[in-house]
Design a protein around this motif. Structure first.
Motif, PDB file in Angstrom:
ATOM      1  N   PRO A 168      19.137 -22.099  39.877  1.00  0.00           N
ATOM      2  CA  PRO A 168      18.116 -22.489  40.112  1.00  0.00           C
ATOM      3  C   PRO A 168      16.867 -22.248  40.052  1.00  0.00           C
ATOM      4  O   PRO A 168      16.014 -22.043  41.223  1.00  0.00           O
ATOM      5  CB  PRO A 168      18.838 -24.095  40.744  1.00  0.00           C
ATOM      6  N   LEU A 169      15.512 -23.265  38.779  1.00  0.00           N
ATOM      7  CA  LEU A 169      14.550 -23.182  39.308  1.00  0.00           C
ATOM      8  C   LEU A 169      14.185 -24.460  39.927  1.00  0.00           C
ATOM      9  O   LEU A 169      14.231 -25.335  39.627  1.00  0.00           O
ATOM     10  CB  LEU A 169      13.614 -23.177  37.434  1.00  0.00           C
ATOM     11  N   LYS A 170      13.115 -24.005  40.801  1.00  0.00           N
ATOM     12  CA  LYS A 170      13.372 -25.055  42.536  1.00  0.00           C
ATOM     13  C   LYS A 170      11.842 -25.109  42.517  1.00  0.00           C
ATOM     14  O   LYS A 170      11.638 -26.500  43.396  1.00  0.00           O
ATOM     15  CB  LYS A 170      14.523 -24.991  43.369  1.00  0.00           C
ATOM     16  N   TYR A 171      11.101 -24.648  42.063  1.00  0.00           N
ATOM     17  CA  TYR A 171      10.378 -24.481  42.547  1.00  0.00           C
ATOM     18  C   TYR A 171       9.213 -24.391  41.748  1.00  0.00           C
ATOM     19  O   TYR A 171       9.334 -23.358  40.553  1.00  0.00           O
ATOM     20  CB  TYR A 171       9.847 -23.787  44.110  1.00  0.00           C
TER      21      TYR A 171
ATOM     22  N   SER B 270      18.065 -19.845  31.779  1.00  0.00           N
ATOM     23  CA  SER B 270      17.037 -20.586  32.238  1.00  0.00           C
ATOM     24  C   SER B 270      17.243 -22.186  32.430  1.00  0.00           C
ATOM     25  O   SER B 270      17.594 -22.066  30.728  1.00  0.00           O
ATOM     26  CB  SER B 270      16.018 -19.940  33.097  1.00  0.00           C
ATOM     27  N   ILE B 271      17.130 -23.076  32.811  1.00  0.00           N
ATOM     28  CA  ILE B 271      16.987 -24.465  32.863  1.00  0.00           C
ATOM     29  C   ILE B 271      16.178 -25.164  33.371  1.00  0.00           C
ATOM     30  O   ILE B 271      15.867 -24.882  34.547  1.00  0.00           O
ATOM     31  CB  ILE B 271      18.333 -25.542  32.841  1.00  0.00           C
ATOM     32  N   VAL B 272      14.814 -25.559  32.900  1.00  0.00           N
ATOM     33  CA  VAL B 272      13.457 -25.686  33.673  1.00  0.00           C
ATOM     34  C   VAL B 272      13.709 -27.274  33.085  1.00  0.00           C
ATOM     35  O   VAL B 272      13.823 -27.834  34.280  1.00  0.00           O
ATOM     36  CB  VAL B 272      12.400 -25.452  32.680  1.00  0.00           C
ATOM     37  N   ARG B 273      13.920 -27.854  31.990  1.00  0.00           N
ATOM     38  CA  ARG B 273      13.103 -29.282  31.663  1.00  0.00           C
ATOM     39  C   ARG B 273      14.236 -29.167  31.652  1.00  0.00           C
ATOM     40  O   ARG B 273      14.905 -31.608  31.920  1.00  0.00           O
ATOM     41  CB  ARG B 273      12.017 -29.300  31.654  1.00  0.00           C
TER      42      ARG B 273
ATOM     43  N   SER C 256      13.583 -38.693  38.209  1.00  0.00           N
ATOM     44  CA  SER C 256      14.083 -38.581  37.733  1.00  0.00           C
ATOM     45  C   SER C 256      14.956 -38.331  36.156  1.00  0.00           C
ATOM     46  O   SER C 256      13.842 -38.778  36.250  1.00  0.00           O
ATOM     47  CB  SER C 256      15.067 -40.441  37.964  1.00  0.00           C
ATOM     48  N   PHE C 257      15.982 -36.840  35.698  1.00  0.00           N
ATOM     49  CA  PHE C 257      15.911 -37.109  34.223  1.00  0.00           C
ATOM     50  C   PHE C 257      16.884 -37.763  33.885  1.00  0.00           C
ATOM     51  O   PHE C 257      17.094 -37.184  32.737  1.00  0.00           O
ATOM     52  CB  PHE C 257      16.020 -35.258  34.760  1.00  0.00           C
TER      53      PHE C 257
ATOM     54  N   GLN D 202       3.374 -25.923  37.454  1.00  0.00           N
ATOM     55  CA  GLN D 202       2.563 -25.802  38.432  1.00  0.00           C
ATOM     56  C   GLN D 202       3.119 -27.327  39.083  1.00  0.00           C
ATOM     57  O   GLN D 202       2.494 -27.664  40.653  1.00  0.00           O
ATOM     58  CB  GLN D 202       1.243 -25.745  37.956  1.00  0.00           C
ATOM     59  N   THR D 203       3.967 -27.994  39.063  1.00  0.00           N
ATOM     60  CA  THR D 203       4.983 -29.170  39.649  1.00  0.00           C
ATOM     61  C   THR D 203       6.415 -29.275  39.420  1.00  0.00           C
ATOM     62  O   THR D 203       6.864 -28.856  39.093  1.00  0.00           O
ATOM     63  CB  THR D 203       3.789 -30.501  38.786  1.00  0.00           C
ATOM     64  N   ARG D 204       6.736 -29.833  41.140  1.00  0.00           N
ATOM     65  CA  ARG D 204       7.978 -29.602  40.895  1.00  0.00           C
ATOM     66  C   ARG D 204       9.227 -30.749  40.142  1.00  0.00           C
ATOM     67  O   ARG D 204      10.051 -30.780  39.794  1.00  0.00           O
ATOM     68  CB  ARG D 204       8.398 -29.931  42.498  1.00  0.00           C
ATOM     69  N   LYS D 205       8.055 -31.816  39.411  1.00  0.00           N
ATOM     70  CA  LYS D 205       8.326 -32.894  39.260  1.00  0.00           C
ATOM     71  C   LYS D 205       8.916 -32.794  37.811  1.00  0.00           C
ATOM     72  O   LYS D 205       9.269 -32.783  36.616  1.00  0.00           O
ATOM     73  CB  LYS D 205       7.104 -34.211  38.611  1.00  0.00           C
ATOM     74  N   GLU D 206       8.347 -31.529  37.296  1.00  0.00           N
ATOM     75  CA  GLU D 206       8.612 -30.320  35.826  1.00  0.00           C
ATOM     76  C   GLU D 206      10.290 -29.743  35.857  1.00  0.00           C
ATOM     77  O   GLU D 206      11.017 -29.044  34.370  1.00  0.00           O
ATOM     78  CB  GLU D 206       7.493 -29.558  35.146  1.00  0.00           C
ATOM     79  N   LEU D 207      10.714 -30.113  36.917  1.00  0.00           N
ATOM     80  CA  LEU D 207      11.919 -28.748  37.143  1.00  0.00           C
ATOM     81  C   LEU D 207      12.941 -29.642  37.712  1.00  0.00           C
ATOM     82  O   LEU D 207      13.007 -30.479  39.237  1.00  0.00           O
ATOM     83  CB  LEU D 207      11.644 -27.646  38.419  1.00  0.00           C
ATOM     84  N   ILE D 208      13.657 -29.572  36.725  1.00  0.00           N
ATOM     85  CA  ILE D 208      15.263 -30.802  36.827  1.00  0.00           C
ATOM     86  C   ILE D 208      16.057 -30.119  38.048  1.00  0.00           C
ATOM     87  O   ILE D 208      16.602 -31.328  38.812  1.00  0.00           O
ATOM     88  CB  ILE D 208      16.520 -30.679  35.873  1.00  0.00           C
TER      89      ILE D 208
END
Length: 446
Positions: A356-359, A326-329, A444-445, A368-374
Motif C-alpha cells: 500500500p502506498l501510504k507516504y 498500485s493503488i494511488v488515489r 476520507s475517500f 507530495q501529500t498523504r491526503k492524495e493517497l487512499i
C-alpha cells in the motif's frame, strides 16, 4: 521516452560549439510536428527532455532542456527528479540578487554553478551538486562536452550506451539505448559525474558519501518493461511481483487479467504461479496518455474513462482476479472494477503487485501529500469497499524486495521503500515540517 512525461518536451543541440534550443507544451508528436522545428536544431550532439511536473507550474517557461546563454558560454540543462531543499536555495539565491526565469527547481543548479568561486567549471559543478539535495539525474550540454550527474542515492536511473560509430548516448532508461542502436556500457552510479567529449568518457565524483536507494516505483510502474535498472530487467521484476503475490494472496477464480500496460507482466506471473488461466479481459486505447502522471485529478479520471474497456465475452459470468501495479488515489481501480462488473463479471478480486502506498514521494514522483493517497487514510478493507471489489490484497514489502532482487549493501537491498513505510533515506529539508503535520491529518475517500 514519452512514457516518462507528457506535459512538454524540448531539445538543445550543439553545432560545433553553438547551442540551439526548442521547447513547447504537449506530447513529442505535437511539439515536433513541424519538420522545420527539428531542422533548426543543427549539430552533431543534443540533449532532450520530456516534462513530468513535480515542481513548477505548467507554463512553457518550465519546459526543459533550459538553454542558458551567458557572456562567456552557453549551457543546456535537463533534470529528472525533485530537489528537497529547492525552496531554501531559491530564497537564498534571490536574496543575493539572482533572477529566475522559471519556477522549476531545475534552474537552481545553474545559479549555483555561476555563483561558485571555484577555479574551474568542473569544480564549480561539484560544489553546486553538493549543495542541492534530493533526487536528481542531470544532463548538461556545454559547448565542448556533455555532462551527466546522479544524486548520492541514485534515486532515478541513468544509463550510458555507445553507438557503432563511437558516439555515446546517456538516457533515463536502457530501452532508449536499444531504440537508438546503442550498446549498453554501464549505469551512472550515485555521486558520479560523467563527462563525454571528443576524447571519450571521463568519470569524476562530486561525493563519496553514497548509498543506493533506487526508486522502487521505477520497477513497479514508471519504467518500460524492456528496460534494465541496476542490471535487473523491469519485466522480470514485475513478473516476480506477480508470482510472489499469488503465493501471498491466493483466491479461487476462473481467470487472471492484468490492467494494461504496466500490470501485464505481474498478471502473467500471478497466473503462472497460481495455475489460473491468464486472459485478455481489459483492452486499452493506446492513444490515451498515462493516467498516473496526469497533472490533475480531473484529467486522471477523464483518462481512466477513455483508456480502458472490459471484454464482455471474456469476463461475463466469471470470477476474475484483476492484477494492478498500485493503488494511488483509488480512481482507476474503482472505475475498472465497475467496468468489469458492468461487463458481467460475477466476482472481481483485486490483487496489487506492490505494498500500500501510504507516504508521499519527495524525490521525483508527483505525490507530495498523504491526503492524495487512499492507503494513508483507510484500511485495506475500507479501500476494498471504496473500489467495490469482492476482495483486495497487496504484495508485502518483503515480497517486493525479493521480486526485484537487488543486492547492494544498503537498506532494502538498495531500494527506496519510503512510499510504503515512511523510511526516507535522506533528510526532507524544506518538506519536513509539512510532512510531519500531514501525519496527523486524515482524508476520507468514501
Amino acid at each position: 521516452m514519452q512514457h516518462r512525461g507528457q506535459e512538454g518536451a524540448g531539445i538543445v543541440s550543439n553545432d560545433n560549439g553553438k547551442l540551439y534550443g526548442y521547447r513547447e507544451l504537449g506530447l513529442l508528436s505535437e511539439v515536433f510536428k513541424d519538420d522545420r522545428q527539428l531542422a533548426q536544431l543543427k549539430g552533431s550532439a543534443a540533449i532532450g527532455h520530456v516534462r513530468y511536473a513535480t515542481a513548477g507550474n505548467g507554463s512553457v517557461d518550465n519546459i526543459q532542456p533550459f538553454l542558458f546563454k551567458f557572456y562567456d558560454c552557453s549551457v543546456g540543462l535537463a533534470h529528472n527528479g525533485n530537489l528537497t531543499n529547492a525552496r531554501s536555495l531559491r530564497t537564498s539565491l534571490e536574496q543575493d540578487g539572482a533572477i529566475f526565469h522559471s519556477n522549476s527547481d531545475t534552474e537552481i543548479l545553474m545559479h549555483l554553478i555561476r555563483r561558485s568561486k571555484k577555479e574551474n567549471w568542473l569544480e564549480q559543478l561539484k560544489e553546486a551538486l553538493n549543495e542541492v539535495k534530493g533526487g536528481f539525474a542531470y544532463i548538461l550540454m556545454r559547448e565542448d562536452c556533455m555532462v551527466a550527474a546522479l544524486d548520492a542515492n541514485g534515486f532515478r536511473p541513468l544509463a550510458i550506451g555507445k553507438m557503432k560509430n563511437g558516439a555515446y548516448v546517456v538516457a533515463s532508461e536502457t530501452c532508449a539505448l536499444e531504440v537508438s542502436g546503442a550498446e549498453f556500457v554501464r549505469d551512472v552510479q550515485p555521486g558520479e559525474i560523467i563527462i563525454i567529449n571528443d576524447e571519450g568518457v571521463t568519470i569524476e565524483h562530486f561525493t563519496e558519501d553514497t548509498q543506493h536507494a533506487i526508486c522502487s516505483m521505477e520497477y513497479v510502474y514508471f519504467a518500460r518493461p524492456d528496460s534494465n535498472i541496476a542490471g535487473v530487467n523491469v519485466h522480470t521484476a514485475r513478473k516476480n511481483m506477480g508470482r510472489n503475490l499469488a503465493k501471498e494472496a491466493p483466491v479461487d477464480a476462473d481467470m487472471v487479467i492484468g490492467v494494461p500496460n504496466s500490470s501485464l507482466s505481474a498478471a502473467s506471473g500471478y497466473a503462472e504461479a497460481s495455475g489460473i488461466p491468464y486472459e485478455l479481459g481489459l483492452v486499452k486505447n493506446q492513444y490515451v496518455a498515462r493516467t498516473f502522471i496526469q497533472p490533475t485529478q480531473e484529467l486522471r479520471e477523464q483518462g481512466v474513462r477513455m483508456k480502458l474497456s472490459a471484454v464482455r465475452g471474456v469476463v461475463a459470468g466469471k470470477k476474475v482476479i484483476m492484477v494492478d501495479d498500485s493503488i494511488v488515489r483509488g480512481t482507476t481501480s474503482r472505475r475498472i472494477v465497475d467496468l468489469l462488473k458492468e461487463a458481467g463479471a460475477k466476482e472481481v478480486h483485486v490483487r496489487i503487485a506492490s505494498p500500500p502506498l501510504k507516504y508521499p514521494c519527495f524525490y521525483g514522483i508527483d505525490i507530495q501529500t498523504r491526503k492524495e493517497l487512499i492507503a494513508a487514510n483507510h484500511s485495506v478493507e475500507e479501500i476494498r469497499q471504496v473500489i467495490g471489489a469482492d476482495s483486495l490484497s497487496y504484495l508485502s514489502e518483503d515480497g517486493l524486495i525479493d521480486a526485484i532482487g537487488l543486492d547492494f549493501d544498503a537498506p532494502y537491498g538498495g531500494l527506496c521503500m519510503a512510499y510504503f513505510n515512511g523510511d526516507y533515506p535522506t533528510p526532507l529539508y524544506d518538506y519536513e515540517e509539512k510532512y510531519q503535520a500531514s501525519l496527523k491529518e486524515q482524508t476520507s475517500f468514501f
